[in-house]
Design an enzyme around this catalytic site. Structure first.
Site, PDB file in Angstrom:
ATOM      1  N   ALA A  68     -69.485  94.377  26.939  1.00  0.00           N
ATOM      2  CA  ALA A  68     -68.247  93.898  27.550  1.00  0.00           C
ATOM      3  C   ALA A  68     -67.494  95.109  28.071  1.00  0.00           C
ATOM      4  O   ALA A  68     -67.657  96.222  27.559  1.00  0.00           O
ATOM      5  CB  ALA A  68     -67.434  93.158  26.499  1.00  0.00           C
ATOM      6  N   GLY A 113     -72.345  93.050  24.435  1.00  0.00           N
ATOM      7  CA  GLY A 113     -72.496  91.884  25.315  1.00  0.00           C
ATOM      8  C   GLY A 113     -73.789  91.900  26.110  1.00  0.00           C
ATOM      9  O   GLY A 113     -74.276  90.847  26.518  1.00  0.00           O
ATOM     10  N   GLU A 116     -76.365  90.631  23.776  1.00  0.00           N
ATOM     11  CA  GLU A 116     -76.069  89.199  23.605  1.00  0.00           C
ATOM     12  C   GLU A 116     -76.514  88.391  24.827  1.00  0.00           C
ATOM     13  O   GLU A 116     -77.012  87.275  24.706  1.00  0.00           O
ATOM     14  CB  GLU A 116     -74.569  89.022  23.325  1.00  0.00           C
ATOM     15  CG  GLU A 116     -74.193  89.576  21.951  1.00  0.00           C
ATOM     16  CD  GLU A 116     -72.705  89.789  21.748  1.00  0.00           C
ATOM     17  OE1 GLU A 116     -72.064  90.415  22.622  1.00  0.00           O
ATOM     18  OE2 GLU A 116     -72.180  89.333  20.715  1.00  0.00           O
ATOM     19  N   GLU A 136     -70.427  96.969  18.242  1.00  0.00           N
ATOM     20  CA  GLU A 136     -69.027  96.518  18.178  1.00  0.00           C
ATOM     21  C   GLU A 136     -68.253  97.149  17.022  1.00  0.00           C
ATOM     22  O   GLU A 136     -67.077  97.494  17.165  1.00  0.00           O
ATOM     23  CB  GLU A 136     -68.960  94.989  18.058  1.00  0.00           C
ATOM     24  CG  GLU A 136     -69.278  94.248  19.344  1.00  0.00           C
ATOM     25  CD  GLU A 136     -70.764  93.996  19.569  1.00  0.00           C
ATOM     26  OE1 GLU A 136     -71.601  94.600  18.870  1.00  0.00           O
ATOM     27  OE2 GLU A 136     -71.089  93.179  20.451  1.00  0.00           O
TER      28      GLU A 136
HETATM   29  C1  HXC Z   1     -66.570  99.881  30.260  1.00  0.00           C
HETATM   30  C2  HXC Z   1     -68.295 101.374  30.392  1.00  0.00           C
HETATM   31  C3  HXC Z   1     -69.000 100.692  29.373  1.00  0.00           C
HETATM   32  C4  HXC Z   1     -68.395  99.544  28.811  1.00  0.00           C
HETATM   33  C5  HXC Z   1     -70.185 102.376  30.003  1.00  0.00           C
HETATM   34  N1  HXC Z   1     -69.062 102.412  30.745  1.00  0.00           N
HETATM   35  N2  HXC Z   1     -70.168 101.349  29.151  1.00  0.00           N
HETATM   36  N3  HXC Z   1     -67.089 100.975  30.822  1.00  0.00           N
HETATM   37  N4  HXC Z   1     -67.190  99.174  29.286  1.00  0.00           N
HETATM   38  N5  HXC Z   1     -68.996  98.817  27.875  1.00  0.00           N
HETATM   39  C6  HXC Z   1     -68.705 103.378  31.781  1.00  0.00           C
HETATM   40  C7  HXC Z   1     -68.295 104.713  31.188  1.00  0.00           C
HETATM   41  O1  HXC Z   1     -66.939 104.680  30.790  1.00  0.00           O
HETATM   42  C8  HXC Z   1     -68.516 105.648  32.350  1.00  0.00           C
HETATM   43  O2  HXC Z   1     -67.451 105.503  33.271  1.00  0.00           O
HETATM   44  C9  HXC Z   1     -69.765 105.052  33.025  1.00  0.00           C
HETATM   45  O3  HXC Z   1     -69.843 103.707  32.572  1.00  0.00           O
HETATM   46  C10 HXC Z   1     -71.031 105.770  32.603  1.00  0.00           C
HETATM   47  O4  HXC Z   1     -71.117 105.771  31.190  1.00  0.00           O
HETATM   48  P1  HXC Z   1     -71.258 107.125  30.328  1.00  0.00           P
HETATM   49  O5  HXC Z   1     -70.673 106.836  28.993  1.00  0.00           O
HETATM   50  O6  HXC Z   1     -70.710 108.301  31.070  1.00  0.00           O
HETATM   51  O7  HXC Z   1     -72.827 107.244  30.234  1.00  0.00           O
HETATM   52  P2  HXC Z   1     -73.700 107.922  29.049  1.00  0.00           P
HETATM   53  O8  HXC Z   1     -73.031 109.165  28.569  1.00  0.00           O
HETATM   54  O9  HXC Z   1     -75.087 107.989  29.565  1.00  0.00           O
HETATM   55  O10 HXC Z   1     -73.636 106.863  27.860  1.00  0.00           O
HETATM   56  C11 HXC Z   1     -74.190 105.552  28.034  1.00  0.00           C
HETATM   57  C12 HXC Z   1     -73.725 104.628  26.870  1.00  0.00           C
HETATM   58  C13 HXC Z   1     -72.189 104.689  26.770  1.00  0.00           C
HETATM   59  C14 HXC Z   1     -74.363 105.085  25.565  1.00  0.00           C
HETATM   60  C15 HXC Z   1     -74.228 103.216  27.203  1.00  0.00           C
HETATM   61  O11 HXC Z   1     -71.617 104.449  28.075  1.00  0.00           O
HETATM   62  C16 HXC Z   1     -71.608 103.697  25.822  1.00  0.00           C
HETATM   63  O12 HXC Z   1     -71.649 103.887  24.612  1.00  0.00           O
HETATM   64  N6  HXC Z   1     -71.005 102.615  26.342  1.00  0.00           N
HETATM   65  C17 HXC Z   1     -70.338 101.617  25.573  1.00  0.00           C
HETATM   66  C18 HXC Z   1     -71.346 100.762  24.853  1.00  0.00           C
HETATM   67  C19 HXC Z   1     -70.686  99.756  23.963  1.00  0.00           C
HETATM   68  O13 HXC Z   1     -69.974 100.115  23.011  1.00  0.00           O
HETATM   69  N7  HXC Z   1     -70.869  98.478  24.261  1.00  0.00           N
HETATM   70  C20 HXC Z   1     -70.311  97.382  23.508  1.00  0.00           C
HETATM   71  C21 HXC Z   1     -69.001  96.990  24.095  1.00  0.00           C
HETATM   72  S1  HXC Z   1     -68.238  95.797  23.051  1.00  0.00           S
HETATM   73  P3  HXC Z   1     -66.762 106.791  33.953  1.00  0.00           P
HETATM   74  O14 HXC Z   1     -65.611 106.230  34.712  1.00  0.00           O
HETATM   75  O15 HXC Z   1     -66.389 107.721  32.853  1.00  0.00           O
HETATM   76  O16 HXC Z   1     -67.870 107.339  34.843  1.00  0.00           O
HETATM   77  C22 HXC Z   1     -68.969  94.372  23.378  1.00  0.00           C
HETATM   78  C23 HXC Z   1     -68.455  93.256  22.556  1.00  0.00           C
HETATM   79  C24 HXC Z   1     -68.564  91.926  23.191  1.00  0.00           C
HETATM   80  O17 HXC Z   1     -69.840  94.257  24.194  1.00  0.00           O
HETATM   81  C25 HXC Z   1     -67.629  90.949  22.548  1.00  0.00           C
HETATM   82  C26 HXC Z   1     -66.241  91.039  23.001  1.00  0.00           C
HETATM   83  C27 HXC Z   1     -65.479  89.739  22.921  1.00  0.00           C
END
Ligand code: HXC
Length: 259
Positions: A68, A113, A116, A136
């Site tokens: 998400a 997400g 999921e 999460e």
């Molecule tokens: C918003 C995101 C994002 C996310 C990546 N980006 N994942 N933005 N939401 N989930 C953005 C980063 O901010 C960054 O933007 C660009 O994408 C590239 O990502 P990087 O982090 O620079 O890449 P890297 O270093 O290769 O790392 C990749 C990664 C990391 C390991 C996937 O991005 C990461 O940990 N992302 C979050 C993963 C996560 O926690 N997902 C779960 C979300 S919660 P900029 O602008 O800096 O270039 C969820 C819950 C659902 O899904 C239920 C809710 C109701």
């Protein structure tokens, strides 16, 4: 074909559709606009009675869906967050209630997400760089798009608990060993392999494929007796279709069925 800001919907050969989540700059993170586009794209597919298979993937080579959209979620109130979760749950459920097989082609990160979403598809093919996880708890929340429920059903409670409370990622091969992924392919081959499987499905009787999905999807929430009763109903109903007579006649005439 209708166009969407955050999703690409293409109709490929043989009535195969491909839905691509298309926000590669943020690794295809799902915000509410993307979920709405996805829901609208799914209704385009649902309205096409000639559609036979749907492929789901992410734009770019790095990510399927990295979860998400955290930047949109960060400031939500409790009620807004609940609504956001419900929007995704309804959208993802539509992949399960769609009457054709849906194959996730996971081409990189499938986190939160994203994992999921993949689990809401009927089965998953992964590229060799794919990574699966439910991180999460590292963000101070629980899964909200069905992960706490679909993951244990797919990999068993103990493995799901390990993933859900640690946030540890599985690489593609471990995800396959654990039963989350059916096959792992080099990234350059993933789409080709998805299309090959879709073509195989398209050669089978379309009604029997649809009934089979319905049996598996609806049957898993029923007790065995009622689930098997549903199977005999749909099996019987197959004998009211041209498909059954063509399939069985073709076998007896030693030729390929033409559905
Ligand atoms: C918003 C995101 C994002 C996310 C990546 N980006 N994942 N933005 N939401 N989930 C953005 C980063 O901010 C960054 O933007 C660009 O994408 C590239 O990502 P990087 O982090 O620079 O890449 P890297 O270093 O290769 O790392 C990749 C990664 C990391 C390991 C996937 O991005 C990461 O940990 N992302 C979050 C993963 C996560 O926690 N997902 C779960 C979300 S919660 P900029 O602008 O800096 O270039 C969820 C819950 C659902 O899904 C239920 C809710 C109701």
């Amino acid at each position: 074909m209708q166009t969407f800001d955050n999703v690409l919907l293409e109709q490929l050969e043989g009535n195969v559709y491909c839905l691509t989540v298309n926000r590669p700059k943020v690794l295809n993170a799902l915000n509410k606009e993307t979920l709405a586009d996805m829901a609208a794209a799914l209704e385009v597919v649902a309205a096409d009675s000639s559609a036979r298979v749907l492929l789901v993937t992410g734009a770019g080579e790095k990510s399927f869906v990295a979860g998400a959209d955290i930047s949109q979620m960060q400031a939500l109130t409790a009620l807004q967050a609940k609504k956001f979760g419900e929007q995704a749950l309804q959208t993802f459920r539509r992949f399960e209630t769609l009457d054709i097989p849906v194959i996730a082609l996971v081409n990189g990160f499938a986190l939160g997400g994203g994992c999921e979403l993949a689990m809401s598809c009927d089965f998953i093919f992964a590229s060799d760089n794919a990574k699966f996880g439910q991180p999460e708890v590292t963000l101070g929340v629980t899964p909200g798009f069905g992960g706490s429920q679909r993951l244990p059903r797919l990999v068993g409670r103990a493995m799901a608990m390990e993933m859900l409370v640690s946030g540890r990622m599985l690489d593609a091969n471990e995800a396959m060993q654990r039963g989350l992924v059916n096959h792992v392919y080099p990234q350059a081959e993933l789409m080709e392999q998805g299309l090959k499987m879709a073509a195989k499905i398209c050669r089978n009787g379309p009604v029997s494929v649809k009934f089979t999905k319905e049996l598996v999807q609806r049957g898993q929430d029923l007790d065995l007796e009622n689930a098997c009763a549903m199977e005999s109903d749909l099996f019987g109903l197959c004998f009211a279709t041209d498909e059954q007579s063509e399939g069985m006649t073709a076998f007896l005439e030693k030729r390929k069925a033409d559905f």
